[in-house]
Enzyme design. Structure first.
Site, short mmCIF file in Angstrom:
data_model
loop_
_atom_site.label_atom_id
_atom_site.label_comp_id
_atom_site.label_asym_id
_atom_site.label_seq_id
_atom_site.Cartn_x
_atom_site.Cartn_y
_atom_site.Cartn_z
N ARG A 26 0.83 -1.21 0.00
CA ARG A 26 0.00 0.00 0.00
C ARG A 26 0.86 1.26 0.00
O ARG A 26 0.53 2.24 0.68
CB ARG A 26 -0.92 0.03 1.23
CG ARG A 26 -1.88 -1.11 1.30
CD ARG A 26 -3.21 -0.68 0.72
NE ARG A 26 -4.26 -1.56 1.20
CZ ARG A 26 -5.29 -1.16 1.92
NH1 ARG A 26 -5.47 0.10 2.24
NH2 ARG A 26 -6.19 -2.02 2.29
N ARG A 30 -2.89 7.18 1.63
CA ARG A 30 -3.33 8.43 2.25
C ARG A 30 -2.32 9.07 3.19
O ARG A 30 -2.50 10.20 3.60
CB ARG A 30 -4.65 8.19 3.00
CG ARG A 30 -5.82 8.06 2.04
CD ARG A 30 -7.02 7.47 2.74
NE ARG A 30 -6.74 6.08 3.09
CZ ARG A 30 -7.57 5.30 3.75
NH1 ARG A 30 -8.72 5.75 4.18
NH2 ARG A 30 -7.24 4.05 4.01
N ARG A 39 -6.30 12.53 -4.89
CA ARG A 39 -7.66 12.15 -4.49
C ARG A 39 -8.64 13.32 -4.57
O ARG A 39 -9.84 13.12 -4.67
CB ARG A 39 -7.64 11.56 -3.08
CG ARG A 39 -7.13 10.12 -3.03
CD ARG A 39 -8.20 9.13 -3.53
NE ARG A 39 -9.14 8.79 -2.47
CZ ARG A 39 -10.39 9.19 -2.42
NH1 ARG A 39 -10.88 9.97 -3.34
NH2 ARG A 39 -11.18 8.80 -1.43
N ASP A 75 -7.12 -2.01 -6.76
CA ASP A 75 -7.64 -2.59 -5.53
C ASP A 75 -8.09 -4.02 -5.79
O ASP A 75 -8.58 -4.34 -6.88
CB ASP A 75 -8.82 -1.76 -4.99
CG ASP A 75 -9.08 -2.11 -3.53
OD1 ASP A 75 -8.38 -1.55 -2.67
OD2 ASP A 75 -9.94 -2.95 -3.27
N TYR A 149 -15.03 -10.45 1.57
CA TYR A 149 -15.71 -9.20 1.24
C TYR A 149 -17.01 -9.47 0.48
O TYR A 149 -18.02 -8.81 0.71
CB TYR A 149 -14.79 -8.28 0.43
CG TYR A 149 -13.72 -7.66 1.27
CD1 TYR A 149 -14.00 -6.54 2.06
CD2 TYR A 149 -12.44 -8.20 1.32
CE1 TYR A 149 -13.02 -5.97 2.86
CE2 TYR A 149 -11.45 -7.63 2.12
CZ TYR A 149 -11.75 -6.52 2.89
OH TYR A 149 -10.78 -5.97 3.68
O1 CP3 Z 1 0.23 -1.26 -2.63
C1 CP3 Z 1 -0.23 -0.34 -3.33
O2 CP3 Z 1 0.16 0.85 -3.25
C2 CP3 Z 1 -1.26 -0.67 -4.38
C3 CP3 Z 1 -2.58 -0.31 -4.01
C4 CP3 Z 1 -3.45 -1.19 -3.16
C5 CP3 Z 1 -4.65 -0.69 -2.59
N1 CP3 Z 1 -5.33 -1.73 -2.04
C6 CP3 Z 1 -5.06 0.73 -2.63
C7 CP3 Z 1 -6.12 1.21 -1.73
C8 CP3 Z 1 -3.40 -2.56 -2.87
C9 CP3 Z 1 -2.31 -3.57 -3.17
C10 CP3 Z 1 -4.59 -2.88 -2.16
C11 CP3 Z 1 -4.93 -4.25 -1.73
C12 CP3 Z 1 -6.09 -4.45 -0.86
N2 CP3 Z 1 -7.31 -3.83 -0.93
C13 CP3 Z 1 -6.17 -5.42 0.17
C14 CP3 Z 1 -5.09 -6.40 0.53
C15 CP3 Z 1 -4.02 -5.80 1.35
C16 CP3 Z 1 -4.38 -5.51 2.78
O3 CP3 Z 1 -4.14 -4.35 3.18
O4 CP3 Z 1 -4.85 -6.39 3.49
C17 CP3 Z 1 -7.44 -5.33 0.74
C18 CP3 Z 1 -7.97 -6.16 1.88
C19 CP3 Z 1 -8.16 -4.33 0.03
C20 CP3 Z 1 -9.57 -3.91 0.20
C21 CP3 Z 1 -9.65 -2.49 0.58
N3 CP3 Z 1 -9.54 -1.43 -0.31
C22 CP3 Z 1 -9.86 -1.94 1.85
C23 CP3 Z 1 -10.02 -2.76 3.11
C24 CP3 Z 1 -9.87 -0.54 1.71
C25 CP3 Z 1 -10.15 0.51 2.73
C26 CP3 Z 1 -9.17 0.45 3.82
C27 CP3 Z 1 -8.93 1.77 4.46
O5 CP3 Z 1 -7.78 1.90 4.90
O6 CP3 Z 1 -9.83 2.65 4.46
C28 CP3 Z 1 -9.62 -0.24 0.36
C29 CP3 Z 1 -9.48 1.10 -0.23
C30 CP3 Z 1 -8.08 1.43 -0.65
N4 CP3 Z 1 -7.32 0.61 -1.45
C31 CP3 Z 1 -7.35 2.62 -0.40
C32 CP3 Z 1 -6.14 2.51 -1.08
C33 CP3 Z 1 -5.04 3.53 -1.19
C34 CP3 Z 1 -7.85 3.86 0.38
C35 CP3 Z 1 -8.86 4.53 -0.48
C36 CP3 Z 1 -8.84 6.04 -0.46
O7 CP3 Z 1 -7.94 6.67 -1.02
O8 CP3 Z 1 -9.83 6.61 0.05
#
Ligand code: CP3
Length: 342
Positions: A26, A30, A39, A75, A149
């Site tokens: 990730r 943010r 964003r 994502d 999910y």
């Molecule tokens: O690594 C990277 O930079 C690539 C981007 C990436 C995102 N999500 C961006 C993201 C990757 C590899 C993921 C994987 C992901 N997404 C996982 C597996 C990794 C882990 O952390 O367990 C999971 C479970 C998700 C599902 C998901 N997407 C969740 C649970 C959330 C919200 C979590 C939160 O912190 O609010 C997202 C949204 C998300 N995916 C964001 C980002 C940068 C935040 C969204 C925003 O900008 O508002």
């Protein structure tokens, strides 16, 4: 000097390098003011689906941290839409308005194939802009984690809906998992073949919910092997990384998955992981270390105690970096690893 791409590929093969490569799960997120700027101009979904926006996000960690490995900004939820499940991303995490709960839901949930999805266009563009010397990873959610999910419908605290399905209707869950495994494999193969990804990672963030050994084997490990087997059959030379949160008790099962790189969390020491597997390791600093920049050098030293970091190790965190992290903390982490070569 090795290029970042050579250093990555040699590390996975177990060959000697000048120092370990480093990236952060990730890594574009943010905690970065520059990401928050992006964003303001784009909804999260647009950042995933519009190649220009996705590439701008993907490149931030290269520019701001000099990171060694890029991951395409996207994502794990996005491919569920191709399977018939619309996803939204409100504050508080992804949401599925009509989650999968019953046998009847099988009729609106199908395996998907991908020709040239947006993620592949983004990957090609990322590779063009970063140049051939910087490796870029594609990724997908592992089947059980995506099923969590799809069945829960939102981030839930104790995941009781999916676990009730495990205990009450295991065969129904298996039918969902088969379709997801097929889709995830197709998605990863497209990212390698059409997107020219240098490696791919499967994110199994929720398998720690499953009791070892039987439930983990039946609902998680089996489908990881299906995905990885299919990817390896189509693209034998591309490294596959398996990340599992809750990896402490699972490392032997991870080893049997067919993955080339095992990404572990901080519930297991790297030294212990190395005793239990010969595979290339990835990890495993607590993401909260990134909130305390001055503690990072000490915590990195402690992570490396009794561990031969010179080979078969890619530095990373044990889970995704959090919004509360400090950019200085992430920078201190990258610099501590890059200093190992000197
Ligand atoms: O690594 C990277 O930079 C690539 C981007 C990436 C995102 N999500 C961006 C993201 C990757 C590899 C993921 C994987 C992901 N997404 C996982 C597996 C990794 C882990 O952390 O367990 C999971 C479970 C998700 C599902 C998901 N997407 C969740 C649970 C959330 C919200 C979590 C939160 O912190 O609010 C997202 C949204 C998300 N995916 C964001 C980002 C940068 C935040 C969204 C925003 O900008 O508002």
């Amino acid at each position: 000097m090795l290029t970042k791409r050579e250093r990555y590929l040699r590390t996975v093969r177990g060959e000697e390098t000048d120092r370990p490569p480093v990236w952060i799960m990730r890594q574009a997120g943010r905690y970065m003011p520059e990401y928050m700027e992006l964003r303001k101009r784009h909804e999260f979904r647009e950042l995933c689906l519009i190649p220009e926006a996705s590439v701008a996000a993907s490149l931030l960690p290269l520019r701001l941290l000099d990171i060694d490995i890029l991951i395409i900004f996207n994502d794990i939820m996005i491919p569920l839409e191709e399977m018939g499940l619309p996803v939204t991303f409100p504050q508080g995490g992804p949401r599925i308005a009509q989650p999968l709960r019953t046998e009847a839901d099988l009729s609106r949930f199908h395996a998907a194939d991908f020709d040239d999805p947006p993620v592949c266009r983004s990957l090609r563009r990322l590779k063009e802009q970063a140049g051939p010397d910087v490796p870029a990873l594609g990724f997908a959610g592992a089947p059980f984690t995506l099923a969590c999910y799809a069945v829960e419908g939102a981030m839930s605290k104790n995941k009781h809906v999916i676990m009730e399905m495990v205990y009450r209707e295991p065969e129904l869950l298996e039918r969902f998992l088969e379709r997801i495994a097929d889709t995830a494999a197709n998605y990863l193969i497209a990212q390698i073949k059409q997107g020219h990804a240098d490696g791919v990672q499967l994110f199994e963030s929720w398998a720690g919910l499953l009791a070892p050994t039987q439930d983990y084997e039946r609902f998680a490990a089996k489908y990881q092997r299906m995905v990885i087997g299919k990817v390896k059959a189509a693209c034998p030379d591309t490294p596959v990384h398996l990340f599992a949160k809750g990896s402490c008790g699972l490392i032997e099962a991870m080893d049997a998955s067919g993955a080339d790189v095992l990404s572990v969390d901080w519930s297991l020491s790297l030294a212990d992981a190395r005793r239990r597997t010969g595979k290339c390791l990835q990890g495993n600093l607590d993401p909260v270390a990134m909130h305390v920049p001055e503690a990072v050098p000490r915590l990195v030293s402690r992570m490396l105690e009794d561990f031969d970091w010179r080979r078969r190790w890619i530095a990373n965190l044990g889970h995704g970096i959090l919004p509360q992290a400090q950019v200085e903390g992430a920078r201190a982490f990258v610099q501590a690893i890059q200093a190992l070569g000197r």
